[in-house]
Scaffold this active site. Sequence first.
Site, PDB file in Angstrom:
ATOM      1  CE1 TYR A 145      61.669  56.370  42.340  1.00 52.87           C
ATOM      2  CE2 TYR A 145      62.661  57.390  40.423  1.00 52.87           C
ATOM      3  CZ  TYR A 145      61.760  57.422  41.462  1.00 52.87           C
ATOM      4  OH  TYR A 145      60.937  58.500  41.622  1.00 52.87           O
ATOM      5  CE  LYS A 192      50.553  55.722  52.629  1.00 52.99           C
ATOM      6  NZ  LYS A 192      49.790  56.819  53.223  1.00 52.99           N
ATOM      7  CG  ASP A 225      50.189  60.069  54.122  1.00 52.04           C
ATOM      8  OD1 ASP A 225      51.134  59.463  54.640  1.00 52.04           O
ATOM      9  OD2 ASP A 225      49.003  59.783  54.366  1.00 52.04           O
ATOM     10  CG  ASP A 249      61.524  61.738  42.050  1.00 49.76           C
ATOM     11  OD1 ASP A 249      61.902  62.904  41.891  1.00 49.76           O
ATOM     12  OD2 ASP A 249      61.272  60.965  41.108  1.00 49.76           O
ATOM     13  CG  ASP A 253      61.069  68.086  42.062  1.00 53.07           C
ATOM     14  OD1 ASP A 253      62.300  67.941  42.255  1.00 53.07           O
ATOM     15  OD2 ASP A 253      60.568  68.206  40.928  1.00 53.07           O
TER      16      ASP A 253
END
Length: 497
Positions: A145, A192, A225, A249, A253
């Site tokens: 970002y 990750k 993941d 992000d 959600d």
Amino acid sequence: MQITDIPASVHTRGAKSPVRHTVTLIPGDGVGPEIAAAVQRILAAAGAPLDWERCNAGATVFARGVASGVPQETLDSIRRTGLALKGPLETPVGHGGKSANVTLRKLFETYANVRPAREISGVETPYSGRGIDFVVVRENVEDLYAGIEHMQSPSVAQCLKIITRKGSEKIIRLAFELALAEGRTSVHCATKANIMKLTEGLFKRVFEEVARDYPSIRAQHIIVDNAAHQLALRPEQFEVIVTTNLNGDILSDLASGLVGGLGFAPSANLGTQAAIFEAVHGSAPDIAGRGIANPSGLLLSAVMMLRHLGHMDTARRVKNALLHVIEQGRVRTADFARGGVSAGTDAFTDAVIDALGKEPARMAGGEYSRLRLPSPGPQSMIEPKQREVTGADIFIESTLAPKVLGDSLAALAADSPLALSMISNRGTQVYPGETPATDCVDVYRCRFLTRDAGKAAGDAVLLALLAKVAASYHWMHVEKLQNFDNAPAYTRAQGED
Ligand code: NAP
């Protein structure tokens, strides 16, 4: 890095108790003004010691030709108050306008996005009864970002993923402080790092360092993941998840979806200069102006703001009143009435006001203490004892086959102290050696390393090589290769020994 209470001078006005706070109120677009008015009414009825400075941002401001969507008077107000309660802002689609939300986050360096996900009794979900209650703490300004993107060739785009020790330490300390403030016992760090060993790996390493300062909290790393998988299977195992911007992000959600959707999801964007509280949902243009929007997301955000200011009792009263109304189920806005009789925003607001002083039978608001925000100190930076430049990656635009390009570059560098070590395409080594499966594009990374392993490469050597390469090829980007304390500060390509 120091941990400080929120500076009283930023937020408080007057010396008498209870301390009054001035809040910048940005009602926003679409349903924003309706839910903001509802929240103001409930907070006034609860006796929250707040004064409001009403400001604009979003669609009306874009329409006035302000490219950021946030006018100077709004920025000045937030600078003064250090606090904002914000309704949703529309982002113009397709005509180049920036997101006013992102502008606010960046300008005020609200580095932490805090998103609680807590089961609400009376909001039915496939997970009801499992006791979901965790918080996603998302780094809010770095990572992909940072917005540093380039077209390396007309057909190859790149976006730089920026992870810093300083940014990581701030958000990770905040996650542990939040765990302490909310009486929680564990913090998971989702990264990750198995693939992005330097960027996500740095975040993981800083997590492991910071965790040592919080021995009473169980600190656990989880691959992101697997975190998504575990959230779908057994979300109740999590208490706090701290993570990088893009991971956060998506996970936050997902978290909202587990407990009833965006209509009930609050959030806080926290920084040392300002804190911006907002519902997670957007402007819901399809129901705007009809008086049927659910104000719960913004109200729960206001509850987070009250806690941030230290008004714990008022926060608890407001939250319990809302939870009581939802649990009773007699007054519901259309989004969670499930086809039954639904109430408008005003009736729902009246019901919450009537319920002030009541508690839900299950899941009353928990006990919280005030969150202490980390502020960066000089120890965030580390300096290696030894550093040396050992080569460079030169990025070249070319449609030549890898072997043709490689042989040519090796010959070009024949009399340089730097030798061509390998070429990769989209991260996989394609020279030297055969890689028939690699579907090459027109951007190659060409790695040159010093022939004498013990010898550093000075700028003069690098620039002389670059000048030679530039005489024959179109280069667009050079990255120095460095060793810090004898360890390579760069990754190897897939297939590179
Ligand atoms: P959205 O505004 O969240 O709306 C999606 C749907 O969710 C609505 O159509 C509505 O569903 C329901 N909904 C959302 N908030 C509700 C509320 N308070 N009460 C009842 N129902 C609610 O998402 P979007 O349509 O993708 O985005 C619309 C605009 O909002 C865009 O311009 C976007 O850029 C902006 N946005 C802003 C923010 C922000 O400011 N933080 C966040 C997200 C999106 P029904 O169809 O069932 O009525």
